[in-house]
Design a protein around this motif. Structure first.
Motif, short mmCIF file in Angstrom:
data_model
loop_
_atom_site.label_atom_id
_atom_site.label_comp_id
_atom_site.label_asym_id
_atom_site.label_seq_id
_atom_site.Cartn_x
_atom_site.Cartn_y
_atom_site.Cartn_z
N LEU A 37 64.90 38.67 34.12
CA LEU A 37 65.28 38.22 35.46
C LEU A 37 66.30 37.09 35.42
O LEU A 37 66.96 36.81 36.42
CB LEU A 37 64.04 37.78 36.24
N ASP A 38 66.43 36.41 34.28
CA ASP A 38 67.47 35.39 34.14
C ASP A 38 68.81 36.07 33.98
O ASP A 38 68.97 37.00 33.19
CB ASP A 38 67.19 34.51 32.91
N ARG A 39 69.80 35.61 34.72
CA ARG A 39 71.11 36.26 34.67
C ARG A 39 71.79 35.99 33.33
O ARG A 39 71.69 34.91 32.77
CB ARG A 39 71.99 35.77 35.83
N ASP A 40 72.49 37.02 32.86
CA ASP A 40 73.11 36.95 31.54
C ASP A 40 74.10 38.10 31.42
O ASP A 40 74.08 39.04 32.22
CB ASP A 40 72.02 37.07 30.46
N GLY A 41 75.00 38.02 30.43
CA GLY A 41 75.85 39.16 30.13
C GLY A 41 75.01 40.28 29.55
O GLY A 41 74.11 40.05 28.74
N ARG A 42 75.27 41.52 29.97
CA ARG A 42 74.50 42.68 29.50
C ARG A 42 75.44 43.64 28.78
O ARG A 42 76.58 43.85 29.19
CB ARG A 42 73.85 43.41 30.68
N GLY A 43 74.94 44.21 27.69
CA GLY A 43 75.76 45.08 26.87
C GLY A 43 75.24 46.49 26.77
O GLY A 43 74.06 46.76 27.05
N LEU A 44 76.12 47.40 26.39
CA LEU A 44 75.76 48.78 26.11
C LEU A 44 76.49 49.19 24.84
O LEU A 44 77.71 49.03 24.74
CB LEU A 44 76.14 49.69 27.27
N ALA A 45 75.76 49.68 23.86
CA ALA A 45 76.35 50.14 22.60
C ALA A 45 75.96 51.58 22.37
O ALA A 45 74.81 51.96 22.61
CB ALA A 45 75.89 49.27 21.44
N ILE A 46 76.93 52.38 21.91
CA ILE A 46 76.71 53.80 21.66
C ILE A 46 76.93 54.08 20.18
O ILE A 46 77.96 53.68 19.62
CB ILE A 46 77.68 54.67 22.49
N ASN A 47 75.99 54.76 19.57
CA ASN A 47 76.11 55.20 18.18
C ASN A 47 76.12 56.73 18.19
O ASN A 47 75.08 57.36 18.33
CB ASN A 47 74.95 54.65 17.36
N HIS A 122 76.37 37.53 36.54
CA HIS A 122 76.44 38.79 37.27
C HIS A 122 75.03 39.35 37.45
O HIS A 122 74.32 39.58 36.47
CB HIS A 122 77.32 39.77 36.49
N PRO A 123 74.59 39.60 38.71
CA PRO A 123 73.24 40.14 38.91
C PRO A 123 73.17 41.61 38.50
O PRO A 123 74.07 42.39 38.78
CB PRO A 123 73.01 39.97 40.41
N VAL A 124 72.10 41.98 37.83
CA VAL A 124 71.90 43.36 37.37
C VAL A 124 70.57 43.86 37.90
O VAL A 124 69.53 43.23 37.68
CB VAL A 124 71.93 43.43 35.82
N GLN A 125 70.61 45.00 38.59
CA GLN A 125 69.39 45.62 39.09
C GLN A 125 68.82 46.63 38.10
O GLN A 125 67.61 46.77 37.98
CB GLN A 125 69.69 46.33 40.43
N SER A 126 69.72 47.34 37.41
CA SER A 126 69.29 48.36 36.45
C SER A 126 70.41 48.61 35.46
O SER A 126 71.58 48.66 35.85
CB SER A 126 68.94 49.66 37.16
N PRO A 127 70.11 48.79 34.17
CA PRO A 127 71.15 49.14 33.21
C PRO A 127 71.87 50.43 33.55
O PRO A 127 73.04 50.61 33.19
CB PRO A 127 70.38 49.27 31.89
N LEU A 128 71.20 51.34 34.26
CA LEU A 128 71.82 52.61 34.62
C LEU A 128 72.79 52.50 35.77
O LEU A 128 73.50 53.46 36.09
CB LEU A 128 70.73 53.65 34.97
N GLU A 129 72.86 51.32 36.42
CA GLU A 129 73.75 51.13 37.55
C GLU A 129 74.99 50.32 37.19
O GLU A 129 75.84 50.07 38.04
CB GLU A 129 73.01 50.41 38.69
#
Length: 283
Positions: A37-47, A122-129
């Protein structure tokens, strides 16, 4: 890997239609584990799995995988290698003077400060969004490019989660109800003065073009521990997609250093969310 792409995009992985299995990790950028719930940069990595061809790094020449590493903001907060060294030194000392510090106001890094604030707030509700971006440039054959993923499905109903692992819980609940979907997009460099390679704090203005689709199917077991043991790096790639620019060269050195001490650490980004085992498919 969509078929019928124009020649300037039909390069390397995107030269032919095809399908790859993949491992995806959603993560946070804080060095210290904290609540989702703490705001932070979020990442996505693909292998990507089962990728033929010699890879860039000598020690991984015969590997059959290929990585893409992204974060949910289009630009980075450090301009060049010299500034990165300055920033990293401050991080080691737990010194926050990189952006302002004891220097004249005309030497304050206000552009970088604003970018860093936007990434971490940046607020994030879901990684899929979330849309995620390479930030830095990569070769695409003879051209320079950037890449991103953008959700291709309609927004989902939010999941009410208030625990420390709120985003992980949201991801798990949403995947129980159906697949996740992202368009993988490429952005070709235009005017090199307006869209530079060596300054990743400047956002490119060229359009993104979809070249593949990332489908994340409903997941069964929690594979977060297995995913934490994986290392993702932009240099684990085919030569046709070689990382470009000084910041990427720093990341290459950092990757090798981190591997040298791999037995003393776990994941490269603390707070990793549940991984997914999706497929990257073509049209």
């Amino acid at each position: 890997m969509i078929g019928g792409l124009p020649p300037e995009l039909a390069v390397g992985l995107f030269a032919q239609p095809g399908t790859f299995d993949a491992i995806v990790r959603f993560s946070s950028s804080s060095r210290i584990p904290q609540r989702d719930l703490d705001r932070d940069g979020r990442g996505l990595a693909i292998n990507l799995l089962g990728v033929p061809g010699a890879k860039i790094l000598d020690e991984e020449r015969s590997a059959t995988t290929h990585d893409f590493v992204m974060i949910n903001h289009p630009v980075f907060f450090v301009r060049n290698v010299a500034d990165y060294v300055d920033f990293a030194a401050g991080e080691e000392r737990d010194d926050q003077s990189f952006f302002l510090g004891w220097r004249p106001p005309w030497r304050w890094r206000l552009h970088e400060l604003w970018t860093g604030w936007r990434i971490t707030h940046h607020p994030v509700q879901s990684p899929l969004e979330e849309s995620d971006y390479s930030m830095s440039a990569y070769r695409l054959g003879a051209r320079a490019s950037k890449f991103s993923v953008a959700p291709c499905a309609a927004a989902r109903a939010p999941v009410t989660a208030t625990e420390d692992d709120a985003l992980a819980e949201t991801l798990a609940e949403q995947l129980k109800k159906g697949s996740g979907c992202f368009d993988f997009q490429l952005q070709l460099q235009g005017d090199p003065h307006e869209m530079p390679i060596e300054d990743p704090t400047i956002e490119w203005t060229a359009p993104f073009v979809a070249v593949a689709r990332l489908d994340i199917s409903p997941q069964a077991p929690d594979r977060s521990n297995a995913c934490d043991d994986l290392s993702f790096t932009p240099w684990h790639a085919l030569p046709e997609h070689r990382p470009l620019g000084g910041i990427n060269r720093v990341r290459k050195a950092a990757t090798r250093r981190s591997r040298a001490i791999a037995t003393k650490r776990t994941a490269p980004y603390p707070g990793s969310l549940n991984p997914a085992l999706p497929r990257v498919t073509s049209g």
